[in-house]
Scaffold this motif. Structure first.
Motif, short mmCIF file in Angstrom:
data_model
loop_
_atom_site.label_atom_id
_atom_site.label_comp_id
_atom_site.label_asym_id
_atom_site.label_seq_id
_atom_site.Cartn_x
_atom_site.Cartn_y
_atom_site.Cartn_z
N LEU A 1 0.84 -1.22 0.00
CA LEU A 1 0.00 0.00 0.00
C LEU A 1 0.87 1.26 0.00
N GLY A 2 2.06 1.14 0.58
CA GLY A 2 2.97 2.28 0.67
C GLY A 2 3.47 2.77 -0.69
N THR A 3 3.29 1.93 -1.74
CA THR A 3 3.72 2.36 -3.07
C THR A 3 2.60 3.12 -3.80
N VAL A 4 1.39 3.13 -3.22
CA VAL A 4 0.26 3.79 -3.88
C VAL A 4 0.25 5.27 -3.48
N SER A 5 0.79 6.11 -4.35
CA SER A 5 1.03 7.50 -3.99
C SER A 5 0.79 8.41 -5.18
N ALA A 6 0.47 9.67 -4.89
CA ALA A 6 0.30 10.66 -5.96
C ALA A 6 1.64 11.10 -6.52
N GLU A 7 2.72 10.87 -5.75
CA GLU A 7 4.04 11.36 -6.16
C GLU A 7 5.05 10.22 -6.12
N PRO A 8 6.03 10.22 -7.04
CA PRO A 8 6.96 9.10 -7.10
C PRO A 8 7.93 9.04 -5.91
N ASP A 9 8.27 10.20 -5.33
CA ASP A 9 9.34 10.21 -4.34
C ASP A 9 8.89 10.31 -2.90
N ARG A 10 7.60 10.46 -2.69
CA ARG A 10 7.12 10.50 -1.31
C ARG A 10 5.67 10.02 -1.29
N LEU A 11 5.22 9.62 -0.09
CA LEU A 11 3.87 9.05 0.05
C LEU A 11 2.85 10.15 0.30
N VAL A 12 1.94 10.32 -0.65
CA VAL A 12 0.86 11.30 -0.54
C VAL A 12 -0.40 10.62 -1.07
N ARG A 13 -1.37 10.37 -0.20
CA ARG A 13 -2.60 9.70 -0.63
C ARG A 13 -3.78 10.39 0.05
N LEU A 14 -4.38 11.32 -0.67
CA LEU A 14 -5.44 12.12 -0.07
C LEU A 14 -6.82 11.54 -0.39
N PHE A 15 -7.77 11.95 0.41
CA PHE A 15 -9.17 11.49 0.36
C PHE A 15 -9.79 11.73 -1.03
N LEU A 16 -10.42 10.70 -1.58
CA LEU A 16 -11.19 10.78 -2.83
C LEU A 16 -10.36 11.20 -4.04
N THR A 17 -9.11 10.80 -4.07
CA THR A 17 -8.22 11.06 -5.21
C THR A 17 -8.03 9.75 -5.97
N PRO A 18 -7.40 9.79 -7.16
CA PRO A 18 -7.11 8.54 -7.89
C PRO A 18 -6.27 7.57 -7.06
N GLU A 19 -5.39 8.09 -6.19
CA GLU A 19 -4.57 7.22 -5.34
C GLU A 19 -5.43 6.52 -4.29
N HIS A 20 -6.40 7.27 -3.75
CA HIS A 20 -7.34 6.66 -2.81
C HIS A 20 -8.07 5.50 -3.51
N ARG A 21 -8.48 5.75 -4.78
CA ARG A 21 -9.18 4.71 -5.56
C ARG A 21 -8.30 3.46 -5.69
N ARG A 22 -7.01 3.67 -6.04
CA ARG A 22 -6.11 2.53 -6.24
C ARG A 22 -5.87 1.77 -4.93
N ALA A 23 -5.74 2.53 -3.84
CA ALA A 23 -5.53 1.86 -2.53
C ALA A 23 -6.79 1.08 -2.14
N ALA A 24 -7.96 1.68 -2.39
CA ALA A 24 -9.22 1.01 -2.05
C ALA A 24 -9.37 -0.28 -2.87
N ASP A 25 -8.94 -0.23 -4.14
CA ASP A 25 -9.01 -1.43 -4.98
C ASP A 25 -8.10 -2.54 -4.45
N ARG A 26 -6.91 -2.13 -3.99
CA ARG A 26 -5.98 -3.15 -3.46
C ARG A 26 -6.56 -3.78 -2.19
N VAL A 27 -7.12 -2.94 -1.31
CA VAL A 27 -7.73 -3.45 -0.08
C VAL A 27 -8.91 -4.37 -0.43
N THR A 28 -9.69 -3.96 -1.41
CA THR A 28 -10.84 -4.77 -1.85
C THR A 28 -10.38 -6.16 -2.29
N SER A 29 -9.28 -6.21 -3.09
CA SER A 29 -8.85 -7.53 -3.57
C SER A 29 -8.34 -8.39 -2.40
N TRP A 30 -7.67 -7.78 -1.42
CA TRP A 30 -7.24 -8.56 -0.24
C TRP A 30 -8.45 -9.11 0.50
#
Ligand code: ZN
Length: 427
Positions: free
Chosen positions: A23-52
């Motif tokens: 989950l730590g690789t799902v970020s808006a930026e390549p060099d640091r972790l930024v995952r804000l509410f209702l963003t495309p990154e949030h969507r990707r993280a939610a999809d990963r959690v869903t598959s788990w």
């Protein structure tokens, strides 16, 4: 079921660490972790959690705020809610939030694999708005689940001018469905969250896990002293109205009162403004802000009362004008005593003799439990993190401790009895 072996616990810890890193690789930026509410990154993280969640056999749905819910049916309609958040601060660590969701998924998997139907259902919840890093409010996701979502907040805008209402629509959800996100109080037995401590207490005490007693409340007191400016060389000491000397006395009073509570209350002055602020002028106007926190609502109120009274008396004695304003008031959220005791038992069973008497501690940071407490009893399990560092890419928790936390969560579920929770905690 028999207690887990050390190698089973280590295997859980290793898997938890892999999932945290994933989950730590799902970020808006390549060099640091930024995952804000209702963003495309949030969507990707939610999809990963869903598959788990699907992989371990949970039925997955999403509510109007994007909260992912993995559902395991039990023998009764009562549900134990286990959750945390998958949004992050800007330049975040990987553990704050995601580990709590992952711990829930791994613990539930244990029961699914054993093929045993529990006397209650479990929902694993992945909230998206705990950090408040996008909109100027927080806990929208858990507030919706608790049925206390404030509709006015839909108008709040992020830095780009996008309102929460628009962001929900852009995420493919409808604000009309927000009321349906709420659990019924009679179905929600309790809310439990596993989280890194984000402080140094467990590490200093050499304990991997601890039981949270309360998410602590907070008062900000803004105290303004009005004196009289004068020449530092000519005005005799007895004729002065020195606002800074008054503020200094108030600060010392705050420190003394907090020390006298022997750890129950902490009081800090971290900001002061002095006017006119010249070396050779007696200070005329000083503002200090007290930040007062405690796990006990009563202890905090007692200290605030005593401090206000003492400051009024010293201002009168010093002939200073005085204005005291409460600029922030957040109630303490107590963790339910039954949940606390069961967590302590669960830690004892997971950690063994080293945790003869599991540590109990307050949470100085805010959590989704503050919103969920409006719905049902809440509890939290803290996990040691290195140096107490959090909200920082250096955030780290040992996989061994992660494994113990999952094992303790499994032991908690084994023991949990919703019928022991008749009274609701209120804040
Ligand atoms: Zn968090």
């Amino acid at each position: 079921m028999p207690a887990l072996t050390q190698s089973e616990i280590d295997a859980l810890g290793a898997r938890a660490e892999l999932m945290v890193n994933s989950l730590g690789t799902v970020s808006a930026e390549p060099d640091r972790l930024v995952r804000l509410f209702l963003t495309p990154e949030h969507r990707r993280a939610a999809d990963r959690v869903t598959s788990w969640m699907r992989q371990v056999g949970l039925a997955v749905s999403e509510d109007a705020l994007g909260t992912v819910r993995g559902r395991l049916e039990g023998a009764s309609p009562k549900r134990l809610l286990i959750g945390s958040h998958i949004d992050t601060v800007i330049n975040a660590g990987m553990y704050d939030g995601p580990f709590g969701v992952i711990a829930g998924v791994l613990a539930v998997e244990h029961f699914v694999r054993a093929g045993r139907k529990l006397p209650f259902g479990i929902d694993v919840l992945a909230f998206g708005d705990e950090e408040g890093s996008r909109f100027p409010a927080t806990l929208a996701s858990s507030s919706a689940c608790a049925g206390v979502f404030k509709t006015d907040n839909l108008k709040l805008a992020d830095r780009a001018g996008v309102t929460l209402g628009d962001a929900i629509a852009a995420y493919g959800k409808s604000v009309d469905d927000i009321p349906a996100a709420a659990y019924r109080p009679d179905e929600a037995a309790a809310y439990l969250e596993v989280h890194i401590e984000q402080g140094p207490v467990l590490e200093v005490r050499n304990q991997p896990l601890g039981v949270v007693t309360a998410i602590i409340g907070q008062t900000y007191l803004n105290v303004e002293f009005l004196g009289e400016a004068g020449h530092a060389g000519t005005v005799p000491m007895l004729l002065r109205r020195d606002a800074l000397a008054g503020a200094a006395e108030a600060m010392m009073l705050g420190e003394r009162l907090a020390r006298e509570t022997r750890g129950e209350v902490v009081a800090t002055v971290g900001r002061m403004t002095v006017a006119p602020g010249a070396t050779n002028v007696i200070p005329a106007n000083v503002v200090i802000v007290f930040d007062i926190r405690s796990g006990s609502e009563a202890a905090r109120a007692r200290l605030v009362d005593a401090l206000r009274g003492g400051i009024r008396a010293l201002a009168e004695r010093r002939h200073l004008g005085l204005t005291i304003t409460t600029t922030r008031e957040v109630a303490t959220t107590p963790c339910h005593p039954y949940v606390q005791d069961q967590l302590a038992e669960a830690i004892r069973s997971a950690v063994g003799d080293a945790a003869e008497k599991p540590l109990r501690l307050g949470s100085g940071a805010g959590h989704d439990g503050q919103a969920m407490a409006k719905l049902c009893p809440v509890g939290m399990l803290f996990v040691r993190c290195r140096g107490g560092v959090s909200h920082n890419p250096m955030e780290y928790a040992n996989p061994r401790d992660l494994g113990l936390a999952v094992a303790a969560l499994i032991a908690f579920i084994e023991r949990f009895d919703p019928t022991k929770l008749t009274s609701r905690t209120t804040t």
